[in-house]
Scaffold this motif. Sequence first.
Motif, short mmCIF file in Angstrom:
data_model
loop_
_atom_site.label_atom_id
_atom_site.label_comp_id
_atom_site.label_asym_id
_atom_site.label_seq_id
_atom_site.Cartn_x
_atom_site.Cartn_y
_atom_site.Cartn_z
N ASP A 89 2.57 8.04 -6.85
CA ASP A 89 1.92 8.91 -7.83
C ASP A 89 0.82 8.12 -8.43
O ASP A 89 -0.35 8.69 -8.63
CB ASP A 89 2.82 8.90 -9.20
CG ASP A 89 4.31 9.91 -8.55
OD1 ASP A 89 4.11 10.77 -7.78
OD2 ASP A 89 5.20 9.47 -9.28
N GLY A 90 0.78 6.69 -8.73
CA GLY A 90 -0.28 5.99 -8.73
C GLY A 90 -1.82 5.95 -7.91
O GLY A 90 -2.83 6.17 -8.39
N VAL A 91 -1.29 6.05 -6.72
CA VAL A 91 -2.28 5.88 -5.59
C VAL A 91 -3.04 7.08 -5.68
O VAL A 91 -4.17 7.25 -5.72
CB VAL A 91 -1.60 5.89 -4.37
CG1 VAL A 91 -2.65 6.18 -3.03
CG2 VAL A 91 -1.19 4.04 -4.20
N ALA A 92 -2.14 8.31 -5.76
CA ALA A 92 -2.85 9.58 -5.70
C ALA A 92 -3.58 9.97 -7.11
O ALA A 92 -4.80 10.37 -6.93
CB ALA A 92 -1.84 10.64 -5.65
N PHE A 93 -3.05 9.63 -8.18
CA PHE A 93 -3.60 9.84 -9.40
C PHE A 93 -5.05 9.16 -9.51
O PHE A 93 -6.09 9.72 -10.04
CB PHE A 93 -2.74 9.65 -10.44
CG PHE A 93 -3.34 10.15 -11.98
CD1 PHE A 93 -3.47 11.40 -12.34
CD2 PHE A 93 -3.57 9.26 -12.98
CE1 PHE A 93 -3.92 11.87 -13.54
CE2 PHE A 93 -4.24 9.45 -14.02
CZ PHE A 93 -4.09 10.84 -14.42
N PHE A 94 -5.00 7.71 -9.45
CA PHE A 94 -6.01 6.90 -9.60
C PHE A 94 -7.09 6.85 -8.41
O PHE A 94 -8.07 6.20 -8.71
CB PHE A 94 -5.53 5.50 -9.88
CG PHE A 94 -5.14 5.50 -11.42
CD1 PHE A 94 -5.45 5.49 -12.79
CD2 PHE A 94 -3.44 5.43 -11.45
CE1 PHE A 94 -4.96 5.56 -13.83
CE2 PHE A 94 -2.86 5.27 -12.70
CZ PHE A 94 -3.63 5.47 -13.84
N GLY A 95 -6.77 7.46 -7.48
CA GLY A 95 -7.68 7.48 -6.36
C GLY A 95 -7.78 5.93 -5.63
O GLY A 95 -8.80 5.55 -5.11
N LEU A 96 -6.55 5.31 -5.57
CA LEU A 96 -6.44 3.85 -4.93
C LEU A 96 -5.85 3.90 -3.55
O LEU A 96 -5.24 4.65 -3.14
CB LEU A 96 -5.48 3.07 -5.76
CG LEU A 96 -5.75 2.86 -7.36
CD1 LEU A 96 -4.40 2.20 -8.01
CD2 LEU A 96 -7.02 2.08 -7.38
N SER A 97 -6.63 2.98 -2.72
CA SER A 97 -6.03 2.76 -1.44
C SER A 97 -4.95 1.90 -1.71
O SER A 97 -4.63 1.36 -2.56
CB SER A 97 -7.02 1.85 -0.49
OG SER A 97 -7.39 0.77 -1.19
N LEU A 98 -3.81 1.75 -0.49
CA LEU A 98 -2.87 0.81 -0.60
C LEU A 98 -3.07 -0.65 -1.01
O LEU A 98 -2.57 -1.15 -1.52
CB LEU A 98 -1.97 0.97 0.53
CG LEU A 98 -1.04 2.28 0.40
CD1 LEU A 98 -0.45 2.32 1.72
CD2 LEU A 98 0.18 2.10 -0.65
N ARG A 99 -4.42 -0.92 -0.32
CA ARG A 99 -4.77 -2.27 -0.68
C ARG A 99 -5.09 -2.58 -2.01
O ARG A 99 -4.71 -3.37 -2.62
CB ARG A 99 -6.04 -2.63 0.43
CG ARG A 99 -6.43 -4.08 0.12
CD ARG A 99 -7.46 -4.25 1.13
NE ARG A 99 -6.94 -4.45 2.42
CZ ARG A 99 -7.39 -4.85 3.63
NH1 ARG A 99 -8.71 -4.91 3.62
NH2 ARG A 99 -6.69 -4.84 4.81
N GLU A 100 -5.82 -1.45 -2.83
CA GLU A 100 -6.11 -1.69 -3.80
C GLU A 100 -4.91 -1.63 -4.99
O GLU A 100 -4.86 -2.46 -5.91
CB GLU A 100 -7.06 -0.65 -4.41
CG GLU A 100 -8.49 -0.78 -3.92
CD GLU A 100 -9.28 0.76 -4.13
OE1 GLU A 100 -10.63 0.33 -4.12
OE2 GLU A 100 -8.88 1.47 -4.13
N ALA A 101 -3.94 -0.73 -4.55
CA ALA A 101 -2.81 -0.73 -5.53
C ALA A 101 -2.14 -1.95 -5.32
O ALA A 101 -1.44 -2.48 -6.35
CB ALA A 101 -2.02 0.53 -5.01
N HIS A 102 -1.89 -2.52 -4.01
CA HIS A 102 -1.40 -3.98 -3.87
C HIS A 102 -1.91 -5.03 -4.72
O HIS A 102 -1.19 -5.78 -5.68
CB HIS A 102 -1.32 -4.38 -2.62
CG HIS A 102 -1.00 -5.79 -2.25
ND1 HIS A 102 -1.55 -6.87 -2.09
CD2 HIS A 102 0.54 -6.22 -2.33
CE1 HIS A 102 -1.00 -7.87 -2.14
NE2 HIS A 102 0.50 -7.45 -2.02
N ALA A 103 -3.47 -4.94 -4.95
CA ALA A 103 -4.09 -6.05 -5.52
C ALA A 103 -3.92 -5.95 -6.96
O ALA A 103 -3.82 -6.90 -7.95
CB ALA A 103 -5.46 -5.87 -5.19
N LEU A 104 -3.84 -4.59 -7.60
CA LEU A 104 -3.49 -4.21 -8.85
C LEU A 104 -2.27 -4.43 -9.42
O LEU A 104 -2.01 -4.90 -10.52
CB LEU A 104 -3.88 -2.84 -9.28
CG LEU A 104 -3.88 -2.44 -10.93
CD1 LEU A 104 -5.01 -3.24 -11.77
CD2 LEU A 104 -4.24 -0.95 -10.88
N LEU A 105 -1.23 -4.03 -8.42
CA LEU A 105 0.21 -4.18 -9.05
C LEU A 105 1.23 -4.95 -8.38
O LEU A 105 2.33 -5.19 -9.12
CB LEU A 105 0.74 -2.71 -8.64
CG LEU A 105 -0.02 -1.56 -9.23
CD1 LEU A 105 0.60 -0.06 -8.43
CD2 LEU A 105 -0.06 -1.36 -10.61
#
Length: 148
Positions: A89-105
């Motif tokens: 849900d976060g990746v889709a809503f915030f327009g993140l790549s999986l790499r960016e999601a990993h770096a953030l979360l």
Amino acid sequence: MKPQTIDDISSAARVSRHPFPAWMLRRRRLERLAELLEAAPTPARLFVTMECYPRRDRLMLRQEGSPLFVAFADPLFRREGLTGDSVADGVAFFGLSLREAHALLCDCGYGGVMRMGAPLNGLIAARARRLASKRTFAEWRDRIVAWI
């Protein structure tokens, strides 16, 4: 002039609910996430070794107190279409790549701070702002087209 709803107008015209390009929407949402994290009364919790899960399982991760949990608690984000607090849900809503999601979360990107008990909200907010300020390919394309 008769007042009409967006649904009434949609049948006669193409209606966009977001007047901004996707990259601008992403930037605004990440900035708001940073503000919510800084104002949160409790410390945020990060996912542990997020990268060790298979992609499908990683997308389904959710955790109470995570930055995505904080985002989903915000009524504005829910009105804009945030449907849950999972990584997908976060990746889709915030327009993140999986790499960016990993770096953030994920906890691995914050070193030993988590183990020392220091609140992470400010660090996560700073990282969200760095992601927000990052220029996407779409933004570069829009700027070049406007320049030409």
